[in-house]
Design an enzyme around this catalytic site. Structure first.
Site, PDB file in Angstrom:
ATOM      1  CB  CYS A   1      -0.987  -0.070   1.167  1.00 52.81           C
ATOM      2  SG  CYS A   1      -2.416   0.976   0.906  1.00 52.81           S
TER       3      CYS A   1
ATOM      4  CG  HIS B   1      -3.021  -3.120   4.047  1.00 49.82           C
ATOM      5  ND1 HIS B   1      -1.981  -2.393   4.592  1.00 49.82           N
ATOM      6  CD2 HIS B   1      -3.828  -2.225   3.444  1.00 49.82           C
ATOM      7  CE1 HIS B   1      -2.157  -1.118   4.335  1.00 49.82           C
ATOM      8  NE2 HIS B   1      -3.271  -0.978   3.640  1.00 49.82           N
TER       9      HIS B   1
ATOM     10  CD  GLU C   1       0.081  -5.045   5.994  1.00 50.84           C
ATOM     11  OE1 GLU C   1       0.143  -5.710   4.949  1.00 50.84           O
ATOM     12  OE2 GLU C   1      -0.159  -3.812   6.012  1.00 50.84           O
TER      13      GLU C   1
HETATM   14  N1  GLN Z   1      -3.394   6.437   0.927  1.00 53.48           N
HETATM   15  C1  GLN Z   1      -2.157   6.126   1.597  1.00 53.48           C
HETATM   16  C2  GLN Z   1      -1.002   6.874   0.935  1.00 53.48           C
HETATM   17  O1  GLN Z   1      -1.217   7.531  -0.032  1.00 53.48           O
HETATM   18  C3  GLN Z   1      -1.911   4.650   1.593  1.00 53.48           C
HETATM   19  C4  GLN Z   1      -2.961   3.959   2.415  1.00 53.48           C
HETATM   20  C5  GLN Z   1      -2.497   2.715   3.086  1.00 53.48           C
HETATM   21  O2  GLN Z   1      -1.305   2.427   3.187  1.00 53.48           O
HETATM   22  N2  GLN Z   1      -3.458   1.983   3.609  1.00 53.48           N
HETATM   23  O3  GLN Z   1       0.102   6.806   1.372  1.00 53.48           O
END
Ligand code: GLN
Length: 189
Positions: free
Chosen positions: A78, A168, A170
């Site tokens: 992410c 994610h 994790e």
């Molecule tokens: N929207 C977040 C970002 O731009 C990422 C979101 C997340 O890691 N759950 O960094």
């Protein structure tokens, strides 16, 4: 084998727990000297802009970028994938730039639009995936392998030593993405 987890911001603990379940020693990486001797590094979910702001002043951003170019295995989930990406389509900055993809930040909407899906991933089978304000991949370079998609969009990609996930792994208790990453760490540089 010790695997680092970038620990300036984000869901560090969930990655540490997942690695511990797999029997791997972990090291929290906050400063450049913490990179010494690790077999790979995980860049967690969180807020990519905040992480970057915390990594630049200590020299960690630059030191990590050099290690990644030199072949250190990395898994970015992410926000972590946003840090790795070559281009961010809807943001004026780029960060480490070592994974040849363009990502769109927050492409799955706001926090309240978070969802879980089952993905069919090459070599891993059906895996559960949690998406939270997730980046989606909008372009992949010629050396990037797409391991899973959500709809049309690549959401699990690999380029050599670098693995990126929009979601994610994790947070689900499923160990397969981390297991793949550990295989990359064992193969070494
Ligand atoms: N929207 C977040 C970002 O731009 C990422 C979101 C997340 O890691 N759950 O960094």
């Amino acid at each position: 084998m010790t695997v680092g987890v970038l620990a300036v911001q984000g869901d560090v603990r969930e990655h540490v727990r997942t690695l511990e379940r797999l029997g791997v020693a972990t090291r929290l990486v906050r400063r450049p000297e913490h990179l010494a001797g690790i077999a790979g590094i995980i860049l967690p979910g969180g807020e990519s802009t905040a992480m970057w702001r915390l990594m630049v002043p200590t020299g960690l951003a630059e030191a990590l970028q050099q290690e990644l170019w030199a072949g250190l295995p990395a898994l970015g989930t992410c926000a972590g994938m946003i840090l790795l990406a070559r281009e961010i389509t809807n943001w004026p900055e780029r960060y480490l730039g070592v994974l040849d993809v363009a990502v769109e930040r927050n492409a799955t909407g706001r926090q309240v639009d978070s969802f879980e899906a089952t993905l069919s991933a090459d070599g891993l089978g059906e895996i559960p995936a949690v998406f939270i304000r997730a980046p989606l991949v909008r372009r992949t370079g010629p050396r990037v392998e797409v391991l899973a998609r959500w709809g049309e969009a690549p959401v699990l990609v690999r380029e050599g030593n670098v693995l990126g996930a929009s979601f994610h792994p994790e947070l689900t208790g499923d160990l397969r993405v981390h297991t793949l990453f550990l295989e990359m760490c064992k193969e070494g540089r």
